[in-house]
Design a protein around this motif. Structure first.
Motif, PDB file in Angstrom:
ATOM      1  N   ASN A 168       0.744  -1.090  -0.003  1.00 35.79           N
ATOM      2  CA  ASN A 168       0.049  -0.022   0.080  1.00 35.79           C
ATOM      3  C   ASN A 168       0.786   1.385  -0.025  1.00 35.79           C
ATOM      4  OD1 ASN A 168      -1.722   2.058   0.234  1.00 35.79           O
ATOM      5  ND2 ASN A 168      -2.625   1.505   2.171  1.00 35.79           N
ATOM      6  N   MET A 169       0.787   1.813  -1.042  1.00 34.19           N
ATOM      7  CA  MET A 169       1.807   3.247  -1.249  1.00 34.19           C
ATOM      8  C   MET A 169       1.133   4.521  -1.249  1.00 34.19           C
ATOM      9  SD  MET A 169       4.560   1.174  -2.299  1.00 34.19           S
ATOM     10  CE  MET A 169       5.725   2.118  -3.341  1.00 34.19           C
ATOM     11  N   GLU A 170      -0.052   4.412  -0.534  1.00 36.21           N
ATOM     12  CA  GLU A 170      -0.909   5.759  -0.581  1.00 36.21           C
ATOM     13  C   GLU A 170       0.044   6.771   0.287  1.00 36.21           C
ATOM     14  OE1 GLU A 170      -5.328   6.880   0.875  1.00 36.21           O
ATOM     15  OE2 GLU A 170      -4.600   5.332   1.891  1.00 36.21           O
ATOM     16  N   ARG A 171       0.577   6.373   1.345  1.00 36.20           N
ATOM     17  CA  ARG A 171       1.339   7.415   1.996  1.00 36.20           C
ATOM     18  C   ARG A 171       2.771   7.411   1.823  1.00 36.20           C
ATOM     19  NH1 ARG A 171      -2.003   8.017   7.652  1.00 36.20           N
ATOM     20  NH2 ARG A 171      -4.163   7.686   6.515  1.00 36.20           N
ATOM     21  N   VAL A 172       3.297   7.059   0.511  1.00 36.43           N
ATOM     22  CA  VAL A 172       4.709   7.135   0.103  1.00 36.43           C
ATOM     23  C   VAL A 172       4.868   8.701  -0.547  1.00 36.43           C
ATOM     24  CG1 VAL A 172       6.383   6.292  -1.173  1.00 36.43           C
ATOM     25  CG2 VAL A 172       4.790   4.777   0.039  1.00 36.43           C
ATOM     26  N   GLN A 173       5.723   9.336   0.188  1.00 40.36           N
ATOM     27  CA  GLN A 173       5.832  10.546  -0.424  1.00 40.36           C
ATOM     28  C   GLN A 173       6.682  10.882  -1.479  1.00 40.36           C
ATOM     29  OE1 GLN A 173       7.201  12.405   3.322  1.00 40.36           O
ATOM     30  NE2 GLN A 173       5.092  12.609   4.049  1.00 40.36           N
ATOM     31  N   MET A 174       7.663   9.854  -1.340  1.00 44.63           N
ATOM     32  CA  MET A 174       8.769  10.115  -2.502  1.00 44.63           C
ATOM     33  C   MET A 174       9.513   8.688  -2.568  1.00 44.63           C
ATOM     34  SD  MET A 174      12.491  12.438  -2.203  1.00 44.63           S
ATOM     35  CE  MET A 174      11.520  13.874  -1.894  1.00 44.63           C
ATOM     36  N   MET A 175       9.960   8.349  -3.711  1.00 47.74           N
ATOM     37  CA  MET A 175      10.886   7.048  -4.080  1.00 47.74           C
ATOM     38  C   MET A 175      11.951   7.191  -4.861  1.00 47.74           C
ATOM     39  SD  MET A 175       9.462   3.532  -5.080  1.00 47.74           S
ATOM     40  CE  MET A 175       8.386   3.064  -3.825  1.00 47.74           C
ATOM     41  N   ASP A 176      13.037   6.794  -4.636  1.00 39.09           N
ATOM     42  CA  ASP A 176      14.114   6.831  -5.705  1.00 39.09           C
ATOM     43  C   ASP A 176      14.313   5.524  -6.406  1.00 39.09           C
ATOM     44  OD1 ASP A 176      15.545   5.627  -3.552  1.00 39.09           O
ATOM     45  OD2 ASP A 176      16.822   7.157  -3.083  1.00 39.09           O
ATOM     46  N   SER A 177      15.774   5.382  -6.996  1.00 35.41           N
ATOM     47  CA  SER A 177      16.270   4.261  -7.783  1.00 35.41           C
ATOM     48  C   SER A 177      16.305   3.107  -6.579  1.00 35.41           C
ATOM     49  CB  SER A 177      17.238   4.499  -8.632  1.00 35.41           C
ATOM     50  OG  SER A 177      18.282   5.020  -7.865  1.00 35.41           O
ATOM     51  N   SER A 178      16.752   3.404  -5.500  1.00 34.77           N
ATOM     52  CA  SER A 178      16.845   2.209  -4.562  1.00 34.77           C
ATOM     53  C   SER A 178      15.450   1.715  -4.325  1.00 34.77           C
ATOM     54  CB  SER A 178      17.737   2.744  -3.310  1.00 34.77           C
ATOM     55  OG  SER A 178      17.286   3.887  -2.906  1.00 34.77           O
ATOM     56  N   GLY A 179      14.573   2.582  -3.989  1.00 33.44           N
ATOM     57  CA  GLY A 179      13.356   2.102  -3.786  1.00 33.44           C
ATOM     58  C   GLY A 179      12.661   1.229  -4.760  1.00 33.44           C
ATOM     59  N   LEU A 180      12.811   1.566  -6.121  1.00 27.80           N
ATOM     60  CA  LEU A 180      12.260   1.023  -7.294  1.00 27.80           C
ATOM     61  C   LEU A 180      13.209  -0.314  -7.288  1.00 27.80           C
ATOM     62  CD1 LEU A 180      12.209   3.420 -10.299  1.00 27.80           C
ATOM     63  CD2 LEU A 180      10.530   2.361  -8.942  1.00 27.80           C
ATOM     64  N   GLY A 181      14.239  -0.443  -6.921  1.00 29.21           N
ATOM     65  CA  GLY A 181      15.163  -1.667  -6.996  1.00 29.21           C
ATOM     66  C   GLY A 181      14.515  -2.672  -5.930  1.00 29.21           C
ATOM     67  N   VAL A 182      14.209  -2.153  -4.633  1.00 29.37           N
ATOM     68  CA  VAL A 182      13.534  -3.039  -3.737  1.00 29.37           C
ATOM     69  C   VAL A 182      12.347  -3.525  -4.408  1.00 29.37           C
ATOM     70  CG1 VAL A 182      12.568  -3.055  -1.529  1.00 29.37           C
ATOM     71  CG2 VAL A 182      14.643  -1.724  -1.758  1.00 29.37           C
ATOM     72  N   LEU A 183      11.504  -2.715  -5.020  1.00 36.84           N
ATOM     73  CA  LEU A 183      10.204  -3.396  -5.527  1.00 36.84           C
ATOM     74  C   LEU A 183      10.436  -4.464  -6.438  1.00 36.84           C
ATOM     75  CD1 LEU A 183       8.178  -0.241  -6.099  1.00 36.84           C
ATOM     76  CD2 LEU A 183       7.897  -1.657  -4.253  1.00 36.84           C
ATOM     77  N   VAL A 184      11.401  -4.208  -7.390  1.00 43.72           N
ATOM     78  CA  VAL A 184      11.745  -5.276  -8.518  1.00 43.72           C
ATOM     79  C   VAL A 184      12.518  -6.621  -7.802  1.00 43.72           C
ATOM     80  CG1 VAL A 184      13.184  -5.576 -10.510  1.00 43.72           C
ATOM     81  CG2 VAL A 184      11.942  -3.265 -10.189  1.00 43.72           C
ATOM     82  N   ASN A 225       2.986  11.025  -8.208  1.00 41.83           N
ATOM     83  CA  ASN A 225       4.546  11.190  -8.176  1.00 41.83           C
ATOM     84  C   ASN A 225       5.063   9.552  -8.388  1.00 41.83           C
ATOM     85  OD1 ASN A 225       4.610  13.879  -8.278  1.00 41.83           O
ATOM     86  ND2 ASN A 225       5.046  13.663  -5.966  1.00 41.83           N
ATOM     87  N   ILE A 226       4.629   8.658  -7.665  1.00 42.95           N
ATOM     88  CA  ILE A 226       4.838   7.327  -7.535  1.00 42.95           C
ATOM     89  C   ILE A 226       4.736   6.527  -8.932  1.00 42.95           C
ATOM     90  CG2 ILE A 226       5.139   5.306  -6.188  1.00 42.95           C
ATOM     91  CD1 ILE A 226       6.425   7.545  -4.872  1.00 42.95           C
ATOM     92  N   ARG A 227       3.504   6.879  -9.146  1.00 42.08           N
ATOM     93  CA  ARG A 227       2.982   6.159 -10.470  1.00 42.08           C
ATOM     94  C   ARG A 227       3.865   6.741 -11.685  1.00 42.08           C
ATOM     95  NH1 ARG A 227      -1.437   3.515 -12.320  1.00 42.08           N
ATOM     96  NH2 ARG A 227      -2.644   4.064 -10.257  1.00 42.08           N
ATOM     97  N   SER A 228       3.966   8.178 -11.897  1.00 41.08           N
ATOM     98  CA  SER A 228       5.000   8.455 -12.967  1.00 41.08           C
ATOM     99  C   SER A 228       6.357   7.850 -12.903  1.00 41.08           C
ATOM    100  CB  SER A 228       5.073   9.926 -12.764  1.00 41.08           C
ATOM    101  OG  SER A 228       3.841  10.561 -12.928  1.00 41.08           O
TER     102      SER A 228
END
Length: 119
Positions: free
Chosen positions: A54-70, A91-94
């Motif tokens: 649930n990413m509703e309250r995620v304000q910001m994510m960087d490449s390390s966050g994307l790496g964790v998701l993948v 922002n996260i969707r973009s």
């Protein structure tokens, strides 16, 4: 960053709040890895990890966050589990669209829809 872990039946829901960047991304990976390990320890029950992020309250994510998701997606899928994303903010969707990850992740706007994915 804060993460609340909830369970609804055989579905694990991580409510993530804050920024998923740098060290916080590694902390999220550790929490997800704990959920993977717990699911693997219950292997005698033949249950695989079904995870909603649930990413509703995620304000910001960087490449390390994307790496964790993948990385988490890859590990969970390898163990026959499934991962979906819930409540992606603009922002996260973009960011996920720009990284061309929308074809990998199933994304839902309501918790009921996300839970329905596993039924």
């Amino acid at each position: 960053m804060q993460v609340n872990v909830r369970h609804k039946g055989n579905i694990t829901i991580l409510d993530i709040e804050g920024k998923v960047i740098g060290a916080d991304a590694l902390a999220l990976k550790s929490i997800i890895d704990q959920q993977i390990e717990a699911a693997n320890n219950e292997a005698e029950q033949e249950e695989k990890l079904n995870l909603i992020l649930n990413m509703e309250r995620v304000q910001m994510m960087d490449s390390s966050g994307l790496g964790v998701l993948v990385a988490s997606y890859t590990t969970i899928r390898r163990n026959d589990g499934r991962v979906v994303l819930l409540n992606l903010g603009g922002n996260i969707r973009s960011l996920i669209v720009m990284a061309k990850l929308m074809t990998i992740f199933d994304c839902y706007n309501t918790e009921a829809e996300a839970i329905g994915h596993f039924l």
